[in-house]
Design a protein around this motif. Structure first.
Motif, PDB file in Angstrom:
ATOM      1  N   PHE A   1       1.267  -1.375  -0.301  1.00 42.06           N
ATOM      2  CA  PHE A   1       0.091  -0.004   0.145  1.00 42.06           C
ATOM      3  C   PHE A   1       1.133   1.188  -0.210  1.00 42.06           C
ATOM      4  O   PHE A   1       0.676   2.107  -0.087  1.00 42.06           O
TER       5      PHE A   1
ATOM      6  N   PHE B   1       2.363   1.378  -3.448  1.00 38.92           N
ATOM      7  CA  PHE B   1       1.669   2.482  -4.502  1.00 38.92           C
ATOM      8  C   PHE B   1       0.539   3.913  -4.014  1.00 38.92           C
ATOM      9  O   PHE B   1       0.079   3.713  -4.639  1.00 38.92           O
ATOM     10  N   SER B   2       0.868   4.337  -3.005  1.00 37.37           N
ATOM     11  CA  SER B   2       0.280   5.253  -2.348  1.00 37.37           C
ATOM     12  C   SER B   2       1.811   6.238  -2.713  1.00 37.37           C
ATOM     13  O   SER B   2       1.385   8.234  -2.669  1.00 37.37           O
ATOM     14  N   VAL B   3       2.668   5.988  -2.498  1.00 31.46           N
ATOM     15  CA  VAL B   3       4.140   7.064  -2.653  1.00 31.46           C
ATOM     16  C   VAL B   3       4.160   7.435  -3.978  1.00 31.46           C
ATOM     17  O   VAL B   3       3.863   6.750  -5.073  1.00 31.46           O
TER      18      VAL B   3
END
Lengths: 357, 344
Positions: A138, A141-143
Motif C-alpha cells: 500500500f 503504490f501510494s507514494v
C-alpha cells in the motif's frame, strides 16, 4: 483459437489508427508553435521562417499532414524531429539503451521480487509476513515516485554519499571500475521504480494465489495426500501465474516508454525524458513516434497474453476466463501503457476491483 | 457439528438451556441494516479507520485550520519583531509574505514547517496548497465518477447497440496513453483556457480537473455496467416496470443505489489517483503556475534545496504521501465493508 487471435489483432489496427489520429489532432490543434524558437530570433527573417515551415510541411492543413505521416509511417519512415532536425528513429535509438538499463532492469527485479512475496503472502494469509507485505505494498503504490526519489537522494546520495545524484550516460563500461560506476548510478533510479512496480505486482500475485487456493482442485490435491509444497508450487502456482504472466507481459511496453518522472528526477536521458522535451517543444514527429511505440508494442505482444488465455481456457481456471479475456482486450487496446512510472495502472486498478481480496 | 452434539449429549440439560438463554438475551433488538453492517465491518479494519481519521484531520486542518493558524502566525511574527503584512492578513496574503531575514529557516515555533528561499512560511503554503490538491482530487473524482456512472448505466441498462458503441468508446479511452496525454493536453491548452477564464489559477484548476477526471472514468463505467447487467434482471426491477415506473427512474432510483458500493470504492481510489496525477503534473512543471503553492509544486521548489534544507521538499511530499496512503486504506476498508457478501 487462431480465429480468436486474428480477430484480436484485427481490432487492434483500427484502434491504433484512432489513437494516432487523436494525438495528432491534439498536437496540431493546440496553439503551440514548433517554430517558436525562431520567432524571437531577429537574425531569421520572416521569409526564411516561412521556408523552414514549408520544408517541414507545416504549411499544409493538419489532416493532410496526418495522412502524409501515416503514409510515411507505413513505409517505416519515422520522420524528422522539428527540434533537432535529426531522424526520429536515430533519436529513439540514442535514448533506448539508457531507458532499457534503468526501466528494464527495474521491471525485471520487480517481477522477481513480487512473485515469491506474493506466494508467501497468500499461503500464509494474515500472518505477520503477509500483514507487513500488504502494508508495504500500500505504501508502494501510494507514494508518488518523485517523493520516493527525493527521499532516496536525500538519504543515500546527500547524507551517506553512496550513490551519485545525477545519472551520467557518458560512462562507457570498459573495466571493473567503470562497471562499478555504472551500477552505482543505476541503483537509485532503479530502486524508485522497483518500489512502485513490486507493490502493485505483489498485490496482484497474492490475489491470484488466494483465488486459486480456495478452489476445489486444491482440496482434491490435498486429499490425495500430496504435500503442501507440491500443492502450492505445482498446482496452485501454475494456475495463479496465468493472469500474472499476462499482466507482466502487458507491462513490457511501458519499459520502452521510459519512466517520465524518474528519468526527469535523476537526469537519465531516456525515452521518458525525450517525450517531455518533445512535448515542451511541440515536436510533433517525436511525440507521435513515442506514443506510437507505446501503442503498437502491446499489439505485437498480444500473442503472449493470448497464449496464456488459451492455457487458462483449456486449463481448469475457467472462473477467470472473463478476466483473462478482458485483460487481452485491454492489451490489444493497450489499456496498459501509461508511460508513467506506474505499472499499467488502469489495468491494475481494474484488476484490483475485480480480484480484490 | 460433532462438538455441539457432544455438549448436548454429555452436559446436563440445564446448562444447555442456560447457555441458550444467555445467547438469546445478548442479541440486540435493534434491526441490522445494510449501512450499520457496513459500519460494523468498516470499524474492524484498523488501517482504514486510521486512514479515515488522518483524512478528516487533514481536511479540517486545510479548510478550517487557517482560522486558527493565521492569527497565531501573525502574533508570532509580532512578538519576534518581524514585519507583519497588513492589518487583517488572511491566508492568501501570508503565503506570499516575504521575510528576507528568515530565509530557509528550519522548523521553529514561529514557522512549524520552516520557511522557503524567500522566507515564506511553509506551513501556511502547505495549508493553502492542500486546499487546491484536495479540491483537485475531489473534483476530478466527481467528474470521473459522473461520466463513468452515466456511461456504465446507459450501456448496462439498454444493452445491444448502445452498449456496443459506449463500450468501444470506453476501450478506446482505456487505450489512450494516459500520462503523456494528460501532460500534452494540459501543456498545450493551458494558455487559451487561462485566457478564457481570466485567472491563471482558476484556469489551470479547470483544465487539470477536466483532463485528469476525463481520462479516469473508464473503470467506473465498466464496474457500473457490470452491476447494471446483473441487476436489471432482478425481480424488483420487473416489479417496478410492472408498476409503470419510467426507465429513468428505474435506472437511477432503483438500480443505481444497489450498485453504489463498488462506485464508492472506485470514487475513493480515484481521489488518490487524481492527487498523485496533479502533483506529478506540478512536479514536471506543467501544472499550476509557479506562484501557486500546490503540494506538488512545493516539492519541486523544495527539491532545489534538498542538500541544505531538506524539510522544504519533505513536508509537502509527506503530506501527499500520507493523504494518498490514507485514501487507499480507506478505499480498501470500504471495499470490504460495502461488500454484502462479506457478512461478518
Amino acid at each position: 483459437m487462431t480465429q480468436y487471435i486474428i480477430r484480436r489483432v484485427l481490432i487492434a489496427i483500427p484502434t491504433l489508427f484512432v489513437i494516432s489520429f487523436v494525438i495528432f489532432a491534439i498536437l496540431s490543434l493546440a496553439p503551440g508553435d514548433p517554430l517558436a524558437q525562431f520567432a524571437l530570433n531577429p537574425s531569421i527573417p520572416e521569409s526564411v521562417r516561412e521556408r523552414i515551415r514549408t520544408s517541414l510541411g507545416l504549411d499544409q492543413p493538419w489532416p493532410v499532414r496526418y495522412v502524409r505521416w501515416l503514409g510515411a509511417m507505413a513505409q517505416g519512415d519515422w520522420g524528422i524531429s522539428f527540434n533537432t532536425k535529426a531522424p526520429v528513429i536515430d533519436l529513439i535509438w540514442q535514448r533506448l539503451p539508457q531507458t532499457l538499463q534503468v526501466v528494464g532492469v527495474a521491471y525485471l527485479i520487480a517481477v522477481l521480487l513480487a512473485i515469491p512475496i506474493g506466494i508467501i503472502s497468500a499461503v500464509k494469509q494474515y500472518s505477520l509476513f503477509d500483514n507487513v507485505a500488504t502494508f508495504l505494498s500500500f505504501v508502494g503504490f501510494s507514494v508518488p515516485s518523485f517523493f520516493t526519489g527525493l527521499v532516496l537522494i536525500l538519504v543515500f546520495a546527500v547524507n551517506l554519499g553512496w550513490f551519485p545524484i545525477v545519472y551520467r550516460s557518458t560512462i562507457e563500461v570498459t573495466n571493473l571500475e567503470t562497471f562499478g560506476q555504472q551500477v552505482r548510478q543505476m541503483v537509485l533510479p532503479i530502486s524508485v521504480l522497483v518500489v512502485q512496480q513490486t507493490a502493485a505486482l505483489t498485490r496482484f500475485m497474492r490475489t491470484s494465489m488466494l483465488d486459486n487456493l480456495s478452489l476445489d482442485y486444491v482440496r482434491t490435491a490435498r486429499a490425495k495426500g500430496l504435500n503442501d509444497r507440491t500443492v502450492v508450487l505445482r498446482h496452485v502456482l501454475t494456475n495463479s501465474l496465468i493472469p500474472v504472466v499476462t499482466l507482466v507481459a502487458l507491462g513490457i511496453p511501458t519499459i520502452f516508454a521510459g519512466a517520465i518522472v524518474t528519468e526527469n528526477l535523476f537526469r537519465v536521458n531516456g525515452l521518458g525524458a525525450l517525450l517531455i522535451t518533445s512535448i515542451n517543444n511541440s515536436d510533433t514527429p517525436v511525440v507521435m513516434a513515442l506514443t506510437f511505440i507505446l501503442r503498437s508494442s502491446p499489439c505485437s505482444l498480444t500473442l503472449l497474453p493470448t497464449f496464456s488465455t488459451v492455457c487458462s481456457i483449456r486449463g481448469c481456471a475457467t472462473a477467470k476466463t472473463g478476466l483473462q479475456k478482458r485483460l487481452v482486450v485491454a492489451s490489444v487496446g493497450g489499456s496498459t501503457a501509461n508511460a508513467g512510472d506506474h505499472l499499467p495502472f488502469s489495468t491494475l486498478a481494474f484488476a484490483r476491483t475485480i480480484l480484490s481480496k | 457439528m460433532s462438538e455441539a452434539d457432544q455438549v448436548i449429549d454429555g452436559g446436563p440439560a440445564v446448562t444447555v438451556t442456560a447457555k441458550a438463554q444467555q445467547l438469546t438475551t445478548r442479541v440486540s433488538t435493534k434491526p441490522r441494516t445494510l449501512m450499520s453492517d457496513a459500519w460494523r465491518r468498516f470499524r474492524k479494519h484498523r488501517l482504514a479507520m486510521i486512514g479515515a481519521a488522518i483524512l478528516v484531520f487533514f481536511s479540517l486542518a486545510v479548510f478550517i485550520g487557517p482560522i486558527f493558524y493565521v492569527p497565531y502566525l501573525v502574533r508570532q511574527l509580532e512578538t519576534s519583531g518581524m514585519p507583519v503584512p497588513s492589518q487583517n492578513p488572511d491566508l492568501e496574503v501570508l503565503i506570499d509574505h516575504l521575510d528576507f531575514l528568515n530565509i530557509l529557516s528550519p522548523p521553529t515555533l514561529t514557522h512549524p514547517f520552516g520557511t522557503d528561499d524567500l522566507g515564506r512560511d511553509l506551513l501556511a503554503r502547505s495549508l493553502y496548497g492542500g486546499r487546491i490538491s484536495l479540491m483537485v482530487g475531489f473534483m476530478a473524482m466527481v467528474i470521473a465518477i459522473s461520466i463513468g456512472a452515466v456511461v456504465g448505466a446507459l450501456a448496462g441498462f439498454f444493452g445491444k447497440t448502445i452498449d456496443q458503441i459506449l463500450m468501444r468508446i470506453t476501450d478506446l479511452f482505456l487505450s489512450l496513453p494516459g500520462v503523456p496525454l494528460t501532460i500534452l493536453t494540459v501543456y498545450l491548452f493551458r494558455e487559451p483556457v487561462i485566457q478564457a477564464i481570466g485567472s491563471p489559477e482558476a484556469g489551470i484548476f479547470l483544465i487539470v480537473v477536466a483532463v485528469v477526471g476525463g481520462l479516469a472514468w473508464m473503470q467506473t463505467a465498466r464496474i457500473v455496467r457490470a452491476s447494471f447487467l446483473s441487476l436489471k434482471e432482478k425481480e424488483f426491477v420487473e416489479a417496478a416496470t410492472a408498476l409503470g415506473v419510467g426507465r429513468r427512474s428505474i435506472m437511477f432510483k432503483h438500480i443505481l443505489p444497489n450498485a453504489i458500493g463498488p462506485i464508492i470504492v472506485a470514487a475513493t481510489l480515484e481521489v488518490g489517483n487524481a492527487i498523485i496525477a496533479e502533483s506529478t503534473l506540478s512536479f514536471l512543471g506543467v501544472g499550476f503556475p509557479p506562484d501557486t503553492p500546490t503540494w506538488g509544486r512545493l516539492v519541486t521548489d523544495g527539491s532545489q534545496y534538498l542538500q541544505t534544507s531538506p524539510w522544504l521538499a519533505l513536508f509537502p511530499g509527506a503530506l501527499i504521501f500520507l493523504t494518498v496512503l490514507s485514501i487507499n486504506f480507506l478505499g480498501d476498508g470500504l471495499r470490504d465493508a460495502l461488500d454484502p457478501r462479506s457478512r461478518l
